[in-house]
Each structure stands twice: as structure tokens, then as C-alpha cells.
Motif scaffolding. Structure first.
Motif, PDB file in Angstrom:
ATOM      1  N   CYS A  13      21.231   4.457  -9.019  1.00 18.68           N
ATOM      2  CA  CYS A  13      20.683   3.385  -8.182  1.00 18.68           C
ATOM      3  C   CYS A  13      19.512   3.947  -7.391  1.00 18.68           C
ATOM      4  O   CYS A  13      19.656   4.914  -6.634  1.00 18.68           O
ATOM      5  CB  CYS A  13      21.740   2.823  -7.236  1.00 18.68           C
ATOM      6  SG  CYS A  13      21.037   1.537  -6.181  1.00 18.68           S
ATOM      7  N   THR A  14      18.361   3.331  -7.591  1.00 11.76           N
ATOM      8  CA  THR A  14      17.168   3.762  -6.856  1.00 11.76           C
ATOM      9  C   THR A  14      16.602   2.592  -6.061  1.00 11.76           C
ATOM     10  O   THR A  14      15.409   2.541  -5.802  1.00 11.76           O
ATOM     11  CB  THR A  14      16.111   4.348  -7.815  1.00 11.76           C
ATOM     12  OG1 THR A  14      15.921   3.454  -8.916  1.00 11.76           O
ATOM     13  CG2 THR A  14      16.536   5.703  -8.343  1.00 11.76           C
ATOM     14  N   ASN A  15      17.483   1.635  -5.730  1.00 17.58           N
ATOM     15  CA  ASN A  15      17.062   0.601  -4.786  1.00 17.58           C
ATOM     16  C   ASN A  15      16.982   1.234  -3.399  1.00 17.58           C
ATOM     17  O   ASN A  15      17.403   2.370  -3.183  1.00 17.58           O
ATOM     18  CB  ASN A  15      18.042  -0.565  -4.799  1.00 17.58           C
ATOM     19  CG  ASN A  15      17.579  -1.677  -5.727  1.00 17.58           C
ATOM     20  OD1 ASN A  15      18.082  -2.784  -5.682  1.00 17.58           O
ATOM     21  ND2 ASN A  15      16.627  -1.389  -6.593  1.00 17.58           N
ATOM     22  N   THR A  16      16.486   0.444  -2.458  1.00 17.45           N
ATOM     23  CA  THR A  16      16.026   1.035  -1.192  1.00 17.45           C
ATOM     24  C   THR A  16      17.032   1.974  -0.536  1.00 17.45           C
ATOM     25  O   THR A  16      16.716   3.130  -0.259  1.00 17.45           O
ATOM     26  CB  THR A  16      15.654  -0.083  -0.206  1.00 17.45           C
ATOM     27  OG1 THR A  16      14.775  -0.978  -0.883  1.00 17.45           O
ATOM     28  CG2 THR A  16      14.988   0.480   1.030  1.00 17.45           C
ATOM     29  N   CYS A  19      19.942   3.413  -1.544  1.00 17.89           N
ATOM     30  CA  CYS A  19      20.299   4.604  -2.323  1.00 17.89           C
ATOM     31  C   CYS A  19      19.099   5.539  -2.459  1.00 17.89           C
ATOM     32  O   CYS A  19      19.252   6.764  -2.418  1.00 17.89           O
ATOM     33  CB  CYS A  19      20.806   4.203  -3.704  1.00 17.89           C
ATOM     34  SG  CYS A  19      22.508   3.586  -3.688  1.00 17.89           S
ATOM     35  N   ASP A  32      16.559   8.761  -5.325  1.00 21.01           N
ATOM     36  CA  ASP A  32      15.318   9.167  -6.001  1.00 21.01           C
ATOM     37  C   ASP A  32      15.399  10.640  -6.420  1.00 21.01           C
ATOM     38  O   ASP A  32      14.985  11.015  -7.517  1.00 21.01           O
ATOM     39  CB  ASP A  32      14.113   8.951  -5.083  1.00 21.01           C
ATOM     40  CG  ASP A  32      13.653   7.498  -5.076  1.00 21.01           C
ATOM     41  OD1 ASP A  32      14.085   6.733  -5.967  1.00 21.01           O
ATOM     42  OD2 ASP A  32      12.873   7.127  -4.179  1.00 21.01           O
ATOM     43  N   HIS A  55      17.306   4.007 -14.448  1.00 15.54           N
ATOM     44  CA  HIS A  55      17.288   3.469 -13.085  1.00 15.54           C
ATOM     45  C   HIS A  55      18.173   2.236 -13.107  1.00 15.54           C
ATOM     46  O   HIS A  55      18.117   1.458 -14.058  1.00 15.54           O
ATOM     47  CB  HIS A  55      15.890   2.956 -12.730  1.00 15.54           C
ATOM     48  CG  HIS A  55      14.889   3.992 -12.393  1.00 15.54           C
ATOM     49  ND1 HIS A  55      14.913   4.686 -11.208  1.00 15.54           N
ATOM     50  CD2 HIS A  55      13.807   4.432 -13.063  1.00 15.54           C
ATOM     51  CE1 HIS A  55      13.882   5.513 -11.177  1.00 15.54           C
ATOM     52  NE2 HIS A  55      13.200   5.378 -12.290  1.00 15.54           N
ATOM     53  N   GLU A  73      19.520  -1.206 -10.578  1.00 16.41           N
ATOM     54  CA  GLU A  73      19.319  -1.933  -9.329  1.00 16.41           C
ATOM     55  C   GLU A  73      20.584  -1.829  -8.488  1.00 16.41           C
ATOM     56  O   GLU A  73      21.613  -1.349  -8.942  1.00 16.41           O
ATOM     57  CB  GLU A  73      19.003  -3.402  -9.632  1.00 16.41           C
ATOM     58  CG  GLU A  73      17.800  -3.608 -10.527  1.00 16.41           C
ATOM     59  CD  GLU A  73      16.514  -3.097  -9.897  1.00 16.41           C
ATOM     60  OE1 GLU A  73      16.404  -3.149  -8.665  1.00 16.41           O
ATOM     61  OE2 GLU A  73      15.627  -2.640 -10.637  1.00 16.41           O
ATOM     62  N   CYS A  74      20.482  -2.338  -7.262  1.00 23.51           N
ATOM     63  CA  CYS A  74      21.603  -2.289  -6.322  1.00 23.51           C
ATOM     64  C   CYS A  74      22.860  -2.888  -6.947  1.00 23.51           C
ATOM     65  O   CYS A  74      22.820  -3.968  -7.532  1.00 23.51           O
ATOM     66  CB  CYS A  74      21.237  -3.062  -5.066  1.00 23.51           C
ATOM     67  SG  CYS A  74      22.590  -3.167  -3.887  1.00 23.51           S
ATOM     68  N   ASN A  75      23.957  -2.156  -6.844  1.00 19.44           N
ATOM     69  CA  ASN A  75      25.224  -2.642  -7.375  1.00 19.44           C
ATOM     70  C   ASN A  75      26.200  -2.994  -6.262  1.00 19.44           C
ATOM     71  O   ASN A  75      27.414  -2.888  -6.432  1.00 19.44           O
ATOM     72  CB  ASN A  75      25.829  -1.611  -8.330  1.00 19.44           C
ATOM     73  CG  ASN A  75      25.353  -1.875  -9.741  1.00 19.44           C
ATOM     74  OD1 ASN A  75      25.999  -2.579 -10.493  1.00 19.44           O
ATOM     75  ND2 ASN A  75      24.192  -1.345 -10.087  1.00 19.44           N
ATOM     76  N   CYS A 102      26.234  -0.213  -1.530  1.00 18.78           N
ATOM     77  CA  CYS A 102      25.313   0.519  -0.655  1.00 18.78           C
ATOM     78  C   CYS A 102      26.066   1.370   0.366  1.00 18.78           C
ATOM     79  O   CYS A 102      25.554   2.378   0.839  1.00 18.78           O
ATOM     80  CB  CYS A 102      24.392  -0.439   0.076  1.00 18.78           C
ATOM     81  SG  CYS A 102      23.754  -1.747  -0.956  1.00 18.78           S
TER      82      CYS A 102
END
Ligand code: FES
Length: 293
Positions: free
Chosen positions: A104-107, A109, A115, A142, A144-146, A149
Motif C-alpha cells: 500500500c502506497t496510499n498517503t 502507508c 514507499d 502498488h 491502493e488503500c485497503n 490504515c
């Protein structure tokens, strides 16, 4: 890695060759499964999403053959099936590994280390986003948010959670997967291969011992706010494993030497629901006044 036009279901104006058919025995087996899935819905076309998982379970990705099969059994056009299969990222359009490792590389995470994990895994595995290791074991992606968080940074393997990861734990995880060593998700059902996962997502029961009991239920970090809102107890601070502390199964700290503060004393009590009119007497809660009143 880029996808070819045919992988994206895009025609360049050339007539496409018909999709190769499944062997008779495979088609007969899939038709039996498809009938069971379709029977769950009042309108057969509603079965398209699980049917795409079913054909993904057969081949490890959604092929033109699989999409043609879905179109046939649901009496849809291949264009309708392709539109759905190419929209959702859970359907893979090219051969991939047994284990889909999604970072997860959403904000949240990302800033908590996602990253860095992704970048170190790329280097460690020698593959880029959407690519598969030479041994066919791991596809790195990559994601998305799962909605996990509160356990950031999160890595998912075939949609099972591996919480609070670091670059080192993530590298160990992929090494274990490639070596065939058993790995255990932080919570939820035991891990299985991508094809097995796809069959479960098609709606067939997970018959592995203990799998049903292990699935479901929120993790302790997710329940802290609920407990606080109910005034049941002050929430324990959920400490990241890297900080060298731990927690028990219900999120409470293992060291119970000091009494827990009441919710109102707890440093996070500002998160509790507040009585709005009491907190701002000059602006009591209520219907907004009409202009000119
Ligand atoms: S941002 Fe990673 S799970 Fe939500």
C-alpha cells in the motif's frame, strides 16, 4: 511495464481472432460452477464479478477464453465482459505469480514507510510494479488503500494482511514465499495461492481447517475508537512492533502495573464524541436559523 492493446481489451481496428476454447472437460466443470454462482442472483448478469473470479481461479488471470466463457454463460457481449474485467484491478490481465505482493502506497502507508518498502522490494526482487520474479512466485504491485490504515504500513499477499511492515520484514516475507516456507498473515484466514484465493472470491467455501474461524473480525487497533466511544475503557496506545512493545489480543497493554486513565483523562479523549452545544455554548447545536429571523 506497459500492457499491450490486446491486454487492455483495445482493438486497433484489426479483426480479433476468436478466443481459444477451454478443453471440453474444463468447460464442463466450469459450467457446473457457473450454474451454482448464477443461481444466487435474480438477474444472471449480476453474476459477472464472481464468474470473472472463477475463470481467474482456473488460469491465474482473466484470459480472452475466460471472458468469452463468461459472455457465453451470461448471454452478454464480450465487450460488456471486457469492460468490467478491465475496470477492476482485482482481475489480472496477464500471467502473474502465485503470490501477489501488494504494497500500500496510499498517503498514510506511504508516509509510514510504504514507499520505502516498495522501493526496497523492487530492488530486492529485481522487478518493477506489476512484474513477476523469474521463478513465477511473486508479483509485486502498488496497491491502493485497503482500509487498514491503522496498521500502516500494510502489505497484502493475495489480499491477506501483513500489518506494520518494515523494509526488512517485507523482504523476509517475499524470501519465505519464494522459498516455500510457511508464512502467516497478521490476521484473517491463512494464506493460499492466488488461484485458490480467486476461487474463494468467486464465492465457494474456504474449506481449509480453521479458515472460517480465522476470517473476519476487526483487529485491536481498529476497535480502539469504538471502545472509547462506548466509554468501556480507555484505549490502550497501540504500539508499533518496531517500538519494541506489544499488546494482547484485545488491544490492551500487557503491562497492567499502572491503572488505566479514564476516557476523559486519556490523551486521545479528544477523539471521543463530544456534546457539541456544551463544548461551544455561544453556538448551540440545532437547526440553522433562516436568514432574516
Ligand atoms: S493508506 Fe494503506 S491501508 Fe489505508
Amino acid at each position: 511495464m506497459t500492457t499491450s492493446p490486446s491486454e487492455r481489451g483495445v482493438s486497433l481496428g484489426m479483426p480479433e481472432l476468436p478466443a481459444p476454447a477451454y478443453p471440453d472437460d474444463v468447460r464442463a466443470r466450469l459450467e457446473t460452477d457457473a450454474r451454482e454462482i448464477i443461481a444466487r442472483y435474480p438477474d444472471s448478469r449480476s453474476a459477472l464479478l464472481p464468474l470473472l473470479h472463477l475463470v481467474q481461479a482456473e488460469e491465474g488471470h482473466v484470459t480472452r477464453t475466460g471472458m468469452q466463457f463468461c459472455a457465453d454463460v451470461l448471454e452478454l457481449t464480450t465487450a460488456e465482459v471486457t469492460a468490467v474485467a478491465t475496470f477492476y484491478t482485482m482481475y489480472r490481465r496477464r500471467p502473474s505469480g502465485d503470490y501477489q505482493v501488494g504494497v500500500c502506497t496510499n498517503t498514510l502507508c506511504a508516509v509510514m514507510g510504504g514507499d520505502a518498502i516498495f522501493s526496497e522490494l523492487q530492488e530486492h526482487l529485481g522487478v518493477g510494479n506489476g512484474e513477476t520474479t523469474d521463478d513465477g512466485k511473486v508479483t509485486l504491485e502498488h496497491i491502493e488503500c485497503n482500509a487498514a490504515c491503522d496498521f500502516a504500513p500494510v502489505v497484502m499477499v493475495n489480499w491477506e494482511f501483513f500489518d506494520n511492515q518494515t523494509p526488512d520484514t517485507a523482504k523476509r516475507l517475499v524470501d519465505d514465499l519464494r522459498a516455500g516456507r510457511p508464512v502467516e498473515p497478521t490476521r484473517g484466514a491463512p494464506l493460499c495461492t492466488f488461484k485458490e484465493t480467486a476461487r474463494i472470491l468467486a464465492g465457494f467455501p474456504d474449506e481449509r481447517p480453521g479458515a472460517v474461524e480465522a476470517s473476519g473480525g476487526a483487529g485491536p487497533a481498529s476497535l480502539v475508537g469504538l471502545r472509547l466511544a462506548r466509554g468501556e475503557t480507555a484505549p490502550a496506545r497501540v504500539v508499533h512492533p518496531r517500538e519494541g512493545s506489544s499488546q494482547d489480543g484485545d488491544g490492551a497493554p500487557q503491562d497492567r502495573g499502572a491503572p488505566e486513565p479514564s476516557p476523559s483523562e486519556h490523551p486521545s479523549s479528544h477523539d471521543a464524541p463530544q456534546d457539541t452545544s456544551a463544548s461551544d455554548p455561544a453556538h448551540p447545536a440545532g437547526p440553522a436559523a433562516e436568514e432574516g429571523e
